[in-house]
Design a protein around this motif. Structure first.
Motif, short mmCIF file in Angstrom:
data_model
loop_
_atom_site.label_atom_id
_atom_site.label_comp_id
_atom_site.label_asym_id
_atom_site.label_seq_id
_atom_site.Cartn_x
_atom_site.Cartn_y
_atom_site.Cartn_z
N LEU A 100 0.82 -1.21 0.00
CA LEU A 100 0.00 0.00 0.00
C LEU A 100 0.86 1.26 0.00
O LEU A 100 0.41 2.32 -0.44
N SER A 101 2.08 1.16 0.50
CA SER A 101 2.95 2.34 0.61
C SER A 101 3.37 2.81 -0.78
O SER A 101 3.34 2.05 -1.75
N LEU A 102 3.79 4.06 -0.86
CA LEU A 102 4.25 4.59 -2.13
C LEU A 102 5.47 3.82 -2.62
O LEU A 102 5.58 3.49 -3.80
N LEU A 103 6.38 3.48 -1.71
CA LEU A 103 7.54 2.68 -2.07
C LEU A 103 7.11 1.31 -2.59
O LEU A 103 7.65 0.80 -3.57
N GLY A 104 6.12 0.70 -1.95
CA GLY A 104 5.61 -0.59 -2.40
C GLY A 104 4.97 -0.52 -3.78
O GLY A 104 5.12 -1.43 -4.59
N GLN A 105 4.29 0.59 -4.05
CA GLN A 105 3.68 0.77 -5.37
C GLN A 105 4.76 0.94 -6.45
O GLN A 105 4.65 0.38 -7.53
N TRP A 106 5.82 1.70 -6.14
CA TRP A 106 6.92 1.85 -7.09
C TRP A 106 7.66 0.53 -7.27
O TRP A 106 8.12 0.20 -8.36
N GLU A 107 7.78 -0.24 -6.20
CA GLU A 107 8.43 -1.54 -6.29
C GLU A 107 7.67 -2.43 -7.29
O GLU A 107 8.28 -3.14 -8.10
N GLU A 108 6.35 -2.37 -7.24
CA GLU A 108 5.54 -3.18 -8.15
C GLU A 108 5.73 -2.74 -9.60
O GLU A 108 5.86 -3.56 -10.51
N VAL A 109 5.78 -1.42 -9.83
CA VAL A 109 6.00 -0.91 -11.18
C VAL A 109 7.36 -1.36 -11.71
O VAL A 109 7.48 -1.83 -12.84
N LEU A 110 8.39 -1.23 -10.87
CA LEU A 110 9.73 -1.64 -11.28
C LEU A 110 9.79 -3.14 -11.57
O LEU A 110 10.37 -3.58 -12.56
N HIS A 111 9.16 -3.93 -10.69
CA HIS A 111 9.15 -5.39 -10.88
C HIS A 111 8.51 -5.76 -12.21
O HIS A 111 9.03 -6.60 -12.96
N LYS A 112 7.38 -5.13 -12.52
CA LYS A 112 6.71 -5.41 -13.80
C LYS A 112 7.57 -4.98 -14.97
O LYS A 112 7.66 -5.68 -15.99
N ALA A 113 8.23 -3.82 -14.84
CA ALA A 113 9.04 -3.30 -15.94
C ALA A 113 10.23 -4.20 -16.23
O ALA A 113 10.51 -4.52 -17.39
N ILE A 114 10.95 -4.61 -15.19
CA ILE A 114 12.16 -5.40 -15.44
C ILE A 114 11.86 -6.85 -15.77
O ILE A 114 12.74 -7.57 -16.23
N ASN A 115 10.62 -7.28 -15.57
CA ASN A 115 10.24 -8.63 -15.96
C ASN A 115 9.44 -8.67 -17.25
O ASN A 115 8.98 -9.73 -17.68
N HIS A 116 9.27 -7.51 -17.86
CA HIS A 116 8.54 -7.43 -19.12
C HIS A 116 9.39 -8.04 -20.24
O HIS A 116 10.61 -7.89 -20.26
N SER A 117 8.76 -8.74 -21.15
CA SER A 117 9.49 -9.44 -22.21
C SER A 117 10.35 -8.49 -23.05
O SER A 117 11.46 -8.86 -23.45
N ASN A 118 9.87 -7.27 -23.30
CA ASN A 118 10.68 -6.32 -24.08
C ASN A 118 11.96 -5.97 -23.35
O ASN A 118 13.03 -5.89 -23.97
N PHE A 119 11.89 -5.75 -22.05
CA PHE A 119 13.09 -5.43 -21.29
C PHE A 119 14.03 -6.63 -21.24
O PHE A 119 15.24 -6.50 -21.40
#
Length: 103
Positions: A70-89
Motif C-alpha cells: 500500500l505504501s508509495l515505495l511498495g507501489q513503485w516496487e511493483e511498477v519496477l518489478h513489472k518493468a524489469i520482468n517485461h518481455s521487451n526489457f
C-alpha cells in the motif's frame, strides 16, 4: 508519465476482462480512500523503519524490511518489478548480455 504506466502493463492487461472498471472517472471519496490506504502503508513502513533505527545498535545490513504494497515505495516496487520482468526489457537485456546477478 504515460510511458511509465505502459511499462507497468503486460499485454494481458489490455484485454477487456483485465480491468473491471465501469467508468474512467472516480469520485472524490474513492480517490480519498486510495490516498488513505497509501498513507496507511507509508505509516506502517515508517513505523517499522523507526523501530529499527531506535534500537541501541543499528541492525545488520542484512535485516529485511517488509515493504507494504500500500505504501508509495511498495507501489513503485511493483511498477519496477513489472518493468524489469517485461518481455521487451528481458529481450533488450539479453541482447546486451546483462548479468542480472550484478545489477
Amino acid at each position: 508519465m504515460d510511458g511509465l504506466f505502459v511499462l507497468a502493463l503486460s499485454p494481458e492487461d489490455f484485454s477487456p476482462n483485465a480491468l473491471p472498471l465501469t467508468r474512467a472517472h472516480f469520485t472524490t471519496a474513492e480517490l480519498s480512500d486510495r490516498e488513505d490506504l497509501r498513507r496507511l502503508g507509508d505509516r506502517e513502513l515508517i513505523t517499522q523503519l523507526l523501530s529499527l533505527l531506535d534500537a541501541p545498535e543499528l541492525p545488520p545490513t542484512s535485516t529485511q524490511v517488509n515493504v507494504s504494497e500500500l505504501s508509495l515505495l511498495g507501489q513503485w516496487e511493483e511498477v519496477l518489478h513489472k518493468a524489469i520482468n517485461h518481455s521487451n526489457f528481458l529481450d533488450w537485456a539479453d541482447r546486451r548480455q546483462l548479468d542480472f546477478a550484478t545489477l
